[in-house]
Scaffold this active site. Structure first.
Site, PDB file in Angstrom:
ATOM      1  CE  LYS A 120      -3.822   1.875   2.836  1.00 34.56           C
ATOM      2  NZ  LYS A 120      -4.662   1.620   4.039  1.00 34.56           N
ATOM      3  CB  SER A 175      -8.101   3.440   3.131  1.00 36.08           C
ATOM      4  OG  SER A 175      -7.201   2.809   4.034  1.00 36.08           O
ATOM      5  CB  SER A 189      -8.219   0.456   5.893  1.00 38.65           C
ATOM      6  OG  SER A 189      -9.011   1.600   5.743  1.00 38.65           O
TER       7      SER A 189
HETATM    8  N1  GLN Z   1     -13.073   3.778   6.651  1.00 36.16           N
HETATM    9  C1  GLN Z   1     -12.531   4.162   7.931  1.00 36.16           C
HETATM   10  C2  GLN Z   1     -12.164   5.624   7.883  1.00 36.16           C
HETATM   11  O1  GLN Z   1     -12.460   6.233   6.920  1.00 36.16           O
HETATM   12  C3  GLN Z   1     -11.345   3.321   8.256  1.00 36.16           C
HETATM   13  C4  GLN Z   1     -10.160   3.652   7.449  1.00 36.16           C
HETATM   14  C5  GLN Z   1      -8.958   2.849   7.810  1.00 36.16           C
HETATM   15  O2  GLN Z   1      -9.048   1.781   8.415  1.00 36.16           O
HETATM   16  N2  GLN Z   1      -7.812   3.368   7.450  1.00 36.16           N
HETATM   17  O3  GLN Z   1     -11.597   6.172   8.765  1.00 36.16           O
END
Ligand code: GLN
Length: 491
Positions: free
Chosen positions: A82, A157, A181
């Site tokens: 990532k 994400s 994420s």
């Molecule tokens: N979707 C969640 C957020 O927007 C989690 C994102 C993540 O785990 N990085 O914060």
């Protein structure tokens, strides 16, 4: 096995084939780079691909192999990261315009460990900007498409990571999980995603979103591959003060273990809400039936503070983010606005241009929650509720060894469907967020397909440092419910 196309091999198969001399690292890397060239223009799972570096690295591993040397368990196998893990000399953007030109002078701990294990790095994967999102639609570099249905999002994400693994544009990859994420995109792309216990994997060199929640972990096509990757990246690191100095168990040993007598807790609050798609519910029920058929015992548990998890997370995560993101000011690195006069104007214009709307929203919420006079009412209160949520899990793990829940309330939704309404987007993580607040490990394992041919994942949660239990239970579900490993995307 020999009839399976090269790119569909599991991570372990690929490593074994190289080790036994059946294929060279160059052949394997070339095959996967070919897939990236064909598929990525349509899926947009990668922000940066480094074909020359990858081929040069593969050649080094082939020479080592010829001398009878091995770099490690991933010797010669192409993988991805990532774009949140710093990579020395390779652009690391975090999905943001503000870091569009940032080339780190050092490797993250995860990068180091993956490379030391012998992996060939193919490049960096697309993600929501600063990991804020559930659909990879907030990336400055355009959204990633779901390889099972390109009209849909891959989750987020770590959407680029999950889409790349699911469409066989790498054998494994590392993502990060602050509120879901790793697990949510894994679920929506039909792959395995493991969020380790907070402190298990070093955060050194992993661009910070919410430091008390962030954790790196593997995304793979099989549970056994997740175990292999976890064994490589887990372990103490003095450069991360929250990394825990505990021995790393032999995760492979957990794979074959029996689930007989394993107490599988079903948190009743996770199955009560209206938002749970009946097809997801049915798939999770089948996962439960598979565990019970293998000798596990189902028990009902309660996590009474679940209803406060989302509000707690959306105070703590933005508060920490507003502080972490203060460093992007155009002074030392990254984007800098042009044509400004004076420091304040330069900084504010840089940040106005460099951050997208979701990141700005989080910075504003977080700054407000931390401001004098409101700190106790918001941040302080959220920390107290966080403790109650953690205690809910402590109590549940008295009765159960592992908890089984849906990973996401629905299969992959359509591109644009939730972009105008942050709250419905935030609800995508309703089942994954409490785990991060408690710091416990979680895994998403494929457990079914919807009538529209979209993958569905089951989430398993265990007590701190019980990743082995997750691997054992997820392995049992994987064996009982065979599903296609690679998305049929042709491009
Ligand atoms: N979707 C969640 C957020 O927007 C989690 C994102 C993540 O785990 N990085 O914060």
């Amino acid at each position: 096995m020999s009839t399976i196309p090269v790119h569909e091999w599991t991570l372990r198969e690929a490593a074994d084939r190289i080790r036994s001399g059946g294929v060279s690292s160059r052949e394997l890397t070339e095959a996967i780079l070919g897939r990236i060239a064909a598929i990525n223009p349509k899926i947009n799972a990668w922000v940066t691909v480094i074909p020359e570096k990858a081929m040069a690295q593969a050649a080094v591993f082939d020479e080592m192999q010829a001398r009878g040397e091995s770099a490690g368990p991933l010797h010669g196998v192409p993988v991805g990261l990532k774009d949140i893990f710093c990579t020395k000399g390779i652009k690391t953007t975090c999905g943001s315009r503000i870091l569009h030109n940032f080339v780190p002078p050092y490797d993250a701990a995860v990068t180091e460990r993956v490379l030391c294990a012998g992996a060939v790095l193919l490049g960096k994967q697309n993600m929501d900007e600063f990991a804020m999102g559930s659909s990879t639609e907030t990336s400055f570099f355009g959204n990633t498409l779901n390889p099972w249905d390109p009209s849909r999002i891959p989750g987020g994400s770590s959407g680029g990571t999950a889409a790349a693994v699911a469409s066989a544009m790498c054998f494994a990859a590392m993502g990060t999980d602050t509120g879901g994420s790793i697990r949510q995109p894994a679920s929506l792309c039909g792959v395995v995603g493991l969020k380790p216990t907070y402190g298990r994997v070093s955060r050194y060199g992993m661009i910070a979103f919410a430091s008390s929640l962030d954790q790196g972990g593997p995304v793979t096509r099989t549970v056994a591959d997740a175990a292999l990757m976890l064994g490589i990246v887990a372990g103490h690191d003095r450069r991360d003060s929250t990394s825990l100095d505990l021995p790393v168990p032999d995760y492979d040993a957990a794979l074959g273990r029996d689930v007989k007598g394993l107490r599988v807790g079903l948190p009743k609050e996770y199955f009560e809400g209206e938002g749970l798609d009946p097809q997801v519910r049915a798939a999770v029920d089948r996962a439960l039936a598979a565990l019970v058929a293998a000798g596990a015992e189902a028990v009902e548990v309660s996590l009474p503070h679940t209803e406060y998890a989302l509000s707690t997370y959306y105070l703590i995560a933005p508060a920490e983010a507003s502080s972490n993101l203060a460093r992007y000011d155009g002074v030392r690195y990254g984007h800098r606005a042009e044509g400004t006069s004076g420091l304040i104007e330069m900084m504010s214009k840089t940040r106005a241009e460099g951050f997208g709307p979701e990141v700005k929203r989080r910075i504003m919420i977080g700054t407000y929650a931390l401001s004098a006079g409101y700190y106790e009412a918001f941040y302080g209160k959220a920390q107290k509720v966080r403790t109650l949520i953690r205690r809910d899990f402590d109590a549940a793990f008295q009765k159960a060894d592992v908890l089984l829940t849906p990973t996401a309330p629905t299969p992959a939704f359509r591109i644009g469907e939730k972009t105008d309404d942050p709250l419905t987007m935030y609800l995508s993580d309703i089942y994954t967020i409490p785990c991060n607040l408690a710091g416990i490990p979680g895994i998403s394992v494929p457990c079914g397909m919807s009538s529209e041919g979209l993958p569905i994942g089951a989430q398993l949660l265990a007590n701190h440092f019980r990743e082995e239990t997750l691997l054992t239970a997820a392995g049992a579900i994987e064996r009982a419910i065979p599903l296609p490993r690679v998305a049929p995307f042709k491009g």
